[in-house]
Enzyme design. Structure first.
Site, short mmCIF file in Angstrom:
data_model
loop_
_atom_site.label_atom_id
_atom_site.label_comp_id
_atom_site.label_asym_id
_atom_site.label_seq_id
_atom_site.Cartn_x
_atom_site.Cartn_y
_atom_site.Cartn_z
N SER A 126 0.79 -1.24 0.00
CA SER A 126 0.00 0.00 0.00
C SER A 126 0.82 1.29 0.00
O SER A 126 0.23 2.37 -0.14
CB SER A 126 -0.95 0.02 1.20
OG SER A 126 -2.07 -0.82 0.94
N LYS A 129 0.18 3.70 -2.79
CA LYS A 129 -0.83 4.75 -2.75
C LYS A 129 -0.20 6.14 -2.73
O LYS A 129 -0.86 7.12 -3.08
CB LYS A 129 -1.74 4.55 -1.54
CG LYS A 129 -2.63 3.30 -1.62
CD LYS A 129 -3.52 3.17 -0.40
CE LYS A 129 -4.56 2.06 -0.57
NZ LYS A 129 -3.99 0.71 -0.43
N SER A 183 -6.03 3.26 4.41
CA SER A 183 -5.51 2.49 3.29
C SER A 183 -6.61 1.81 2.49
O SER A 183 -6.49 0.65 2.06
CB SER A 183 -4.49 1.44 3.77
OG SER A 183 -3.62 1.05 2.74
#
Length: 422
Positions: A126, A129, A183
């Site tokens: 993640s 991102k 997230s």
């Protein structure tokens, strides 16, 4: 496994200007110790990274990375082209961590303070991102209200989600907070779709890859906007630092990254109540001077982390890939590396973070030895001036020739009239 077009293009640019990116002259030259020899690119054995012993964890095999490209491994300086440890000569030993690769850099000067395998391929999870944020934050109006689609909700079962609902209407700012605090993978799909235009989420991912290339993150290839594992998806600790530097330069991102909690509004049409979410990045609660960051985890990537903090007027960022949560969690490993970075003098460096567009800029033609110095007259400008003068002289010549012909014609006509010619 991955599209190599972007890396190949950047490699060609590096070769065209004569060499890969060197460490700048302003950076200090380390003493010729074993570590210093590794930093200066001299022949030396790879210095092992300090490793913390983690409990054995059953996990799937990590994906095979693309073949290493030598020109990509020296981006930021030749000392960074190592799979082992690179630190300034005389620096204290960095803390032992379980991360397979990491890097500490100065957000403002761009100096790289040290790292372990900074250009080794890793799976992002993640922390990808952040690339989505760097790409899309300038494109999307935070006050815009968007409707979540069924396509946005197509995420891996059991993966992290903020709790958006199909058909729900949310401001873009709420979606960003859901992405960065919790997230949310469905939030990533929404933002990629919005920023991808007519191509939708696929266009958003394409834009992410194009922007990574522009930043000089040549080892980064996104397949999913959220960081959920995808075939051929990779990054490096160095690339993550480039991406994080752009994020933390954006005041809106900094505000989001330090937000401790926010409210996700109710959706009466979908019969869902509102609820509160909290920031999952413990650095902002536990580390003095924390600026925020991003956590990440998948079975393939293991734990990944990006964090930044300010101390004594210095802003440092840490990136790490492939960590296990024992004996320290990912953010704690990041905090320990930040502590180490803050002990180093401001002049300490083993490389640098390249500037956006630096590797994709078109090479310029060097002036000839007899030309004026670049400071007095740039080669490109000189060429333009010379070309303009040549054109001006050519036009003047044509005008003069036309005038001569006109005068000759008038003289012939006058003489012909006197002789009675028609």
């Amino acid at each position: 496994m991955r599209d190599r077009l972007l890396a190949t293009t950047a490699t060609a640019v590096l070769l065209a200007v004569g060499a890969a990116v060197p460490a700048p002259a302003a950076l200090p030259t380390p003493a010729p110790t074993a570590a210093g020899a590794a930093q200066t690119g001299a022949a030396a054995a790879t210095v092992p990274c300090p490793r913390a012993v983690a409990p054995h964890v059953s996990r799937p095999p990590r994906p095979s990375p693309p073949p290493a490209v030598p020109q990509e491994r020296v981006v930021g300086g030749p000392a960074l082209a190592t799979s082992g440890l690179v630190v300034p000569a005389g620096a204290p030993a960095p803390p032992k961590v379980t991360a397979t690769s990491w890097l500490v850099a100065d957000l403002d000067s761009g100096q790289v303070l040290g790292g372990c395998g900074p250009h080794e391929y890793g799976t992002p999870a993640s922390v990808q991102k952040l690339l989505l944020a760097a790409t899309m934050l300038p494109r999307l109006d935070p006050k815009r209200v968007v409707t979540v689609t069924a396509e946005d909700m197509d995420i891996e079962p059991g993966s992290s989600a903020v709790g958006l609902v199909e058909g729900g209407r949310y401001t873009v700012e709420t979606v960003w907070l859901g992405l960065l605090l919790n997230s949310g993978n469905e939030a990533a799909n929404v933002l990629a779709r919005l920023g991808g235009g007519a191509e939708g989420a696929a266009g958003g991912v394409r834009a992410m890859n194009e922007y990574a290339h522009q930043l000089g993150a040549l080892q980064t290839h996104a397949v999913t906007p959220s960081g959920l594992d995808g075939r051929g998806q990779f990054t490096s600790a160095y690339d993550l630092a480039l991406i994080a530097r752009v994020c933390f330069a954006n005041p809106t991102f900094r505000r989001y990254a330090l937000t401790e909690r926010t409210q996700i509004p109710a959706q009466p049409a979908q019969k869902t109540k509102g609820f509160q979410i909290q920031n999952e990045n413990q650095l902002i609660y536990q580390y003095p001077g924390a600026l925020g960051g991003k956590t990440g985890f998948t079975d393939l990537a293991r734990h990944t982390y990006v964090g930044a903090a300010e101390r004594g007027g210095r802003r440092l960022v840490v990136t790490l890939l492939g960590a296990e949560p024992q004996p320290m969690r990912g953010w704690e490993q990041g905090a320990a590396l930040l502590d180490w970075g803050f002990t180093l003098p401001a002049s300490a460096a083993v490389g640098r973070l390249v500037e956006p567009g630096e590797l994709t800029a078109a090479p310029t033609v060097s002036p000839s030895p007899r030309a004026e110095p670049a400071a007095a007259r740039p080669a490109a400008a000189s060429s333009s001036v010379a070309g303009g003068m040549a054109i001006a002289w050519s036009v003047a010549g044509l005008v003069a020739a036309a005038a001569v012909l006109l005068m000759a014609g008038l003289l012939w006509r006058r003489r012909a009239t006197r002789r009675g010619a028609p």
